[in-house]
Design a protein around this motif. Sequence first.
Motif, short mmCIF file in Angstrom:
data_model
loop_
_atom_site.label_atom_id
_atom_site.label_comp_id
_atom_site.label_asym_id
_atom_site.label_seq_id
_atom_site.Cartn_x
_atom_site.Cartn_y
_atom_site.Cartn_z
N HIS A 100 23.25 33.83 61.68
CA HIS A 100 23.36 35.23 61.26
C HIS A 100 23.35 35.33 59.73
CE1 HIS A 100 23.87 37.02 65.14
NE2 HIS A 100 24.93 36.26 65.44
N SER A 101 24.05 34.43 59.07
CA SER A 101 24.09 34.42 57.62
C SER A 101 22.71 34.17 57.03
CB SER A 101 25.07 33.36 57.14
OG SER A 101 25.04 33.26 55.75
N MET A 102 21.99 33.23 57.61
CA MET A 102 20.64 32.91 57.13
C MET A 102 19.70 34.09 57.35
SD MET A 102 20.45 28.94 58.37
CE MET A 102 18.70 28.81 58.16
N GLU A 103 19.85 34.77 58.49
CA GLU A 103 18.99 35.92 58.77
C GLU A 103 19.25 37.03 57.77
OE1 GLU A 103 19.93 36.77 62.84
OE2 GLU A 103 18.47 35.32 63.61
N LYS A 104 20.54 37.26 57.41
CA LYS A 104 20.86 38.29 56.43
C LYS A 104 20.27 37.95 55.06
CE LYS A 104 25.12 39.90 58.58
NZ LYS A 104 26.58 40.00 58.47
N LYS A 105 20.39 36.68 54.66
CA LYS A 105 19.82 36.26 53.38
C LYS A 105 18.31 36.45 53.36
CE LYS A 105 23.39 32.91 52.17
NZ LYS A 105 23.72 31.50 51.98
N GLU A 143 13.53 39.48 51.57
CA GLU A 143 12.32 40.26 51.87
C GLU A 143 12.40 41.65 51.26
OE1 GLU A 143 11.98 40.17 56.11
OE2 GLU A 143 11.26 38.11 56.15
N GLU A 144 13.60 42.26 51.26
CA GLU A 144 13.76 43.57 50.64
C GLU A 144 13.52 43.51 49.14
OE1 GLU A 144 17.66 44.86 51.82
OE2 GLU A 144 17.02 45.31 53.87
N LYS A 145 14.03 42.45 48.49
CA LYS A 145 13.81 42.29 47.05
C LYS A 145 12.33 42.10 46.73
CE LYS A 145 18.33 40.47 45.71
NZ LYS A 145 19.05 39.32 45.17
N GLN A 146 11.64 41.32 47.57
CA GLN A 146 10.20 41.12 47.35
C GLN A 146 9.46 42.44 47.50
OE1 GLN A 146 9.15 38.05 50.18
NE2 GLN A 146 9.26 36.45 48.62
N GLN A 147 9.84 43.24 48.49
CA GLN A 147 9.19 44.53 48.71
C GLN A 147 9.43 45.45 47.53
OE1 GLN A 147 7.08 45.17 51.14
NE2 GLN A 147 6.67 47.17 50.33
N ASP A 148 10.68 45.46 46.99
CA ASP A 148 10.97 46.29 45.82
C ASP A 148 10.14 45.84 44.62
OD1 ASP A 148 12.79 47.75 47.25
OD2 ASP A 148 14.55 46.68 46.49
N ALA A 149 10.03 44.53 44.41
CA ALA A 149 9.24 44.00 43.29
C ALA A 149 7.77 44.38 43.46
CB ALA A 149 9.40 42.50 43.19
N LEU A 150 7.28 44.30 44.69
CA LEU A 150 5.89 44.65 44.96
C LEU A 150 5.67 46.13 44.68
CD1 LEU A 150 3.12 43.80 45.98
CD2 LEU A 150 3.90 44.30 48.28
N SER A 151 6.60 46.98 45.11
CA SER A 151 6.47 48.42 44.88
C SER A 151 6.45 48.72 43.40
CB SER A 151 7.62 49.17 45.56
OG SER A 151 7.57 48.99 46.94
N ASN A 152 7.35 48.07 42.64
CA ASN A 152 7.39 48.29 41.20
C ASN A 152 6.10 47.83 40.53
OD1 ASN A 152 9.92 49.37 41.36
ND2 ASN A 152 10.97 47.47 40.87
#
Length: 115
Positions: free
Chosen positions: A38-43, A48-57
């Motif tokens: 569960h911890s690994m899945e959250k990380k 993935e969310e950070k990568q998506q934010d960077a891509l959007s920016n």
Amino acid sequence: MSKQGKGLAGFGAVAATAGARVQPEREKQPEAKVEVIHSMEKKEQIREEKQQDALSNSVGDILHSVTKKPKPVLKRQISAYIDEDVAKKLDKFGKEHGKGAKSELINNFLKSVLK
């Protein structure tokens, strides 16, 4: 003697019996391993969310840089005959200073002379 069918086995021949219960991999693992998973899945989800934010920016920055550029001055190609020795020097200047250097040099020179 009877002929046996040759080829791939059918689904019924390889499927589990009706009473058998197949346990998912997660149910077979001890509690500590489940928490680690569960911890690994959250990380992974956060990464993935950070990568998506960077891509959007970066996409926004690219669009801004393309759409907010000042419009280039209209240019027109003309032809003129020049002496061979001047042409060689102009070509050498162009090779030394890169793409567009000859046009910029001539354009600036003519602007200063033809005021």
